[in-house]
Design a protein around this motif. Sequence first.
Motif, mmCIF file in Angstrom:
data_model
loop_
_atom_site.group_PDB
_atom_site.id
_atom_site.type_symbol
_atom_site.label_atom_id
_atom_site.label_comp_id
_atom_site.label_asym_id
_atom_site.label_seq_id
_atom_site.Cartn_x
_atom_site.Cartn_y
_atom_site.Cartn_z
ATOM 1 N N ASN A 180 -7.402 13.128 -1.403
ATOM 2 C CA ASN A 180 -7.205 11.816 -2.018
ATOM 3 C C ASN A 180 -6.139 11.862 -3.115
ATOM 4 O O ASN A 180 -6.187 11.116 -4.096
ATOM 5 N N THR A 181 -5.150 12.750 -2.942
ATOM 6 C CA THR A 181 -4.106 12.952 -3.938
ATOM 7 C C THR A 181 -2.735 12.669 -3.327
ATOM 8 O O THR A 181 -2.400 13.192 -2.266
ATOM 9 N N LEU A 182 -1.950 11.845 -4.012
ATOM 10 C CA LEU A 182 -0.606 11.529 -3.539
ATOM 11 C C LEU A 182 0.376 12.628 -3.926
ATOM 12 O O LEU A 182 0.170 13.349 -4.896
ATOM 13 N N VAL A 183 1.446 12.752 -3.137
ATOM 14 C CA VAL A 183 2.548 13.665 -3.464
ATOM 15 C C VAL A 183 3.810 12.817 -3.602
ATOM 16 O O VAL A 183 3.904 11.718 -3.034
ATOM 17 N N PRO A 184 4.813 13.295 -4.367
ATOM 18 C CA PRO A 184 6.023 12.497 -4.609
ATOM 19 C C PRO A 184 6.696 11.977 -3.346
ATOM 20 O O PRO A 184 7.194 10.850 -3.323
#
Length: 351
Positions: free
Chosen positions: A174-178
């Motif tokens: 549930n973590t976004l990356v650039p």
Amino acid sequence: MQELTDIKAEEQLFSDVCGIIEGTRNRIASYLNTEVCMTNWYVGKRIKEDVLKNQRAEYGKQILKNLASRLSEKYGTGWGVGKLKHCVRSAYLFTEEEIGYAVRSQLTWTHMRSLMGVKDELARTFYMEMCRIEHWDTRTLDDKIDSQLYERTAISRRPEEVIKRELQNVKETNTLVPDLVFRSSYLLDILGLPDTFSEKDLEDAILSQIQLFIKEFGSDFAFLDRQKRITVDSVDYYIDLLFFHRGLKRLVVVDLKLGKFKPEYEGQMLLYLRYLNKNERKDGEESPIGLILCSEGNTEHIEYLMLEEDSPIRVAQYYTKLPDKKLLSEKLQRAIAIAKEYYVEHNPKKE
């Protein structure tokens, strides 16, 4: 005093009862949405099995028409041919597990219908995850698909195995990356700029339309400052725009440039980022990241910088007038192909 106590007690009672009612409504709505999506998928799966067993296209068309007529007679107009086609399409495009995951993510049947129009499987997965994380309604999803958001993100320029790995990581953590957040181009036609404008005009237009600007950037951007002054060796520098991205948990510097990207812009941005990392970064935040927005793009410089996965800098082109959709699509597809070829060439698989 007793009267005041009674009023407070009545307000608390009202609040508690409202909470019970709203909670029940939400659970009912969630249950109904799940049942609607799963029912439609099961209907589509059953029709698909029947049509595939017969293996005749004309038979498929006729069976849909006949079935729609009988279902509409029994259950009403909600089961027309168009509805059945969407049901069948859902069975072809999604597994039962994927449908279940979608409804657990609060996506509705209307969301699923929009996603069915996205041909590329990786793009569909991208839009589904972004819907879940950023809580897009169906209108927002349609707008993002129509503006070719996926094709404009940095992640679309990676090889398929890299994209799949990144999207799976988003799903699990549930973590976004650039690369999911930043894009290769931004559509800033909402600013209403004249044919000739300066960098200050662009900055002023962005600030006057900050809500629309952030909507194009993404829902998790929070505006912090403009022309933020930093001092290095008694020399003053000014950061055009400073944001914070809640999902990435980091400061985002936006530098506005007219014309094409120049190599010296990278050095200037690195100075900003290192200063902020040392002096402005708070506990729990990731290191700052920078976005250089140029009015002319797709130069080799930009392509090479976009391919630097570990670089804290992204470069993108902005459009102050909405380009022709067909031409934009062709341009994006060409850029994606070039970027993937370059990536594969410079990242050989290890034996």
